[in-house]
Design a protein around this motif. Sequence first.
Motif, PDB file in Angstrom:
ATOM      1  N   TYR A 105      -5.777  18.469  -3.930  1.00 32.40           N
ATOM      2  CA  TYR A 105      -5.756  18.004  -2.538  1.00 32.40           C
ATOM      3  C   TYR A 105      -5.413  19.134  -1.580  1.00 32.40           C
ATOM      4  CZ  TYR A 105      -4.934  15.458   1.700  1.00 32.40           C
ATOM      5  OH  TYR A 105      -5.007  15.026   2.992  1.00 32.40           O
ATOM      6  N   THR A 106      -4.463  19.990  -1.924  1.00 36.03           N
ATOM      7  CA  THR A 106      -4.118  21.094  -1.033  1.00 36.03           C
ATOM      8  C   THR A 106      -5.278  22.079  -0.918  1.00 36.03           C
ATOM      9  OG1 THR A 106      -3.040  22.248  -2.855  1.00 36.03           O
ATOM     10  CG2 THR A 106      -1.640  20.906  -1.429  1.00 36.03           C
TER      11      THR A 106
ATOM     12  N   LYS B 210      -7.794  20.338   1.398  1.00 40.22           N
ATOM     13  CA  LYS B 210      -7.347  20.351   2.787  1.00 40.22           C
ATOM     14  C   LYS B 210      -7.549  21.742   3.396  1.00 40.22           C
ATOM     15  CE  LYS B 210      -2.951  19.783   3.627  1.00 40.22           C
ATOM     16  NZ  LYS B 210      -1.611  19.225   3.822  1.00 40.22           N
ATOM     17  N   TRP B 211      -7.184  22.779   2.661  1.00 39.57           N
ATOM     18  CA  TRP B 211      -7.374  24.144   3.139  1.00 39.57           C
ATOM     19  C   TRP B 211      -8.857  24.451   3.350  1.00 39.57           C
ATOM     20  CZ3 TRP B 211      -9.978  28.293   1.062  1.00 39.57           C
ATOM     21  CH2 TRP B 211      -9.763  29.516   1.683  1.00 39.57           C
TER      22      TRP B 211
ATOM     23  N   GLN C  38     -10.270  22.588   6.449  1.00 32.31           N
ATOM     24  CA  GLN C  38      -9.761  23.179   7.676  1.00 32.31           C
ATOM     25  C   GLN C  38     -10.415  24.517   7.983  1.00 32.31           C
ATOM     26  OE1 GLN C  38      -5.573  23.273   6.894  1.00 32.31           O
ATOM     27  NE2 GLN C  38      -5.257  21.157   7.568  1.00 32.31           N
TER      28      GLN C  38
ATOM     29  N   LEU D 107      -9.424  13.714   3.871  1.00 32.77           N
ATOM     30  CA  LEU D 107      -8.155  14.047   4.508  1.00 32.77           C
ATOM     31  C   LEU D 107      -7.378  12.776   4.771  1.00 32.77           C
ATOM     32  CD1 LEU D 107      -9.164  16.816   7.052  1.00 32.77           C
ATOM     33  CD2 LEU D 107      -7.907  17.093   4.938  1.00 32.77           C
ATOM     34  N   ARG D 108      -6.069  12.838   4.620  1.00 39.22           N
ATOM     35  CA  ARG D 108      -5.230  11.669   4.837  1.00 39.22           C
ATOM     36  C   ARG D 108      -3.925  12.105   5.478  1.00 39.22           C
ATOM     37  NH1 ARG D 108      -4.735  12.505  -0.910  1.00 39.22           N
ATOM     38  NH2 ARG D 108      -2.608  13.098  -1.372  1.00 39.22           N
ATOM     39  N   ARG D 109      -3.187  11.126   5.967  1.00 42.14           N
ATOM     40  CA  ARG D 109      -1.856  11.403   6.506  1.00 42.14           C
ATOM     41  C   ARG D 109      -0.825  11.075   5.446  1.00 42.14           C
ATOM     42  NH1 ARG D 109      -1.714   8.579  12.399  1.00 42.14           N
ATOM     43  NH2 ARG D 109      -3.432   9.744  13.325  1.00 42.14           N
TER      44      ARG D 109
END
Length: 160
Positions: free
Chosen positions: A9-10, A13-14, A17, A157-159
């Motif tokens: 996930y990281t 996300k990277w 972005q 992507l999530r919060r």
Amino acid sequence: MALFLVTPYTDFKWAIQNGISRKTLWQGRILSLFLMTLVVWFIAQLVGLMNTPFDLVSAWHSLLSYFSLSLTMMAIGNGFALLNRRWKWIVGIGLPMACLVLLMMLAYSLVGLIPALSASGVFKSIIISNVTGWVILVIYLIIVYALARFFNNKIQLRRD
């Protein structure tokens, strides 16, 4: 193996972005899986040379086991990347327990079936065959690869 279990996930996300597509992310992750598996296998073979001479068959089997374990960890990590924290705990504890219970039920049900299966000559020839293990391994790798790819394509992507 822990890298593929913990970081999907990281990494996703990277990548999102920074404008990197899912396809490029997948290609990078699968390439890193191959390269890291080869590096770990090579180091293990070098360390193993201190105790035993090099054996091509055992080296090939260890490479396949490292690769299948790494691919399995990638599929599990990509699957966990789809979940939020609460569901990671639920699935991380509940799914292994459910699998353990199902395996125990399967083992208990096979106890009564083993005498009937052992009498079958066809079943014995299938189990004893060298090809059976390779076929199971190939089917397993195809399924795990497909799951890892599917989960990778569904990450959003999530919060948290």
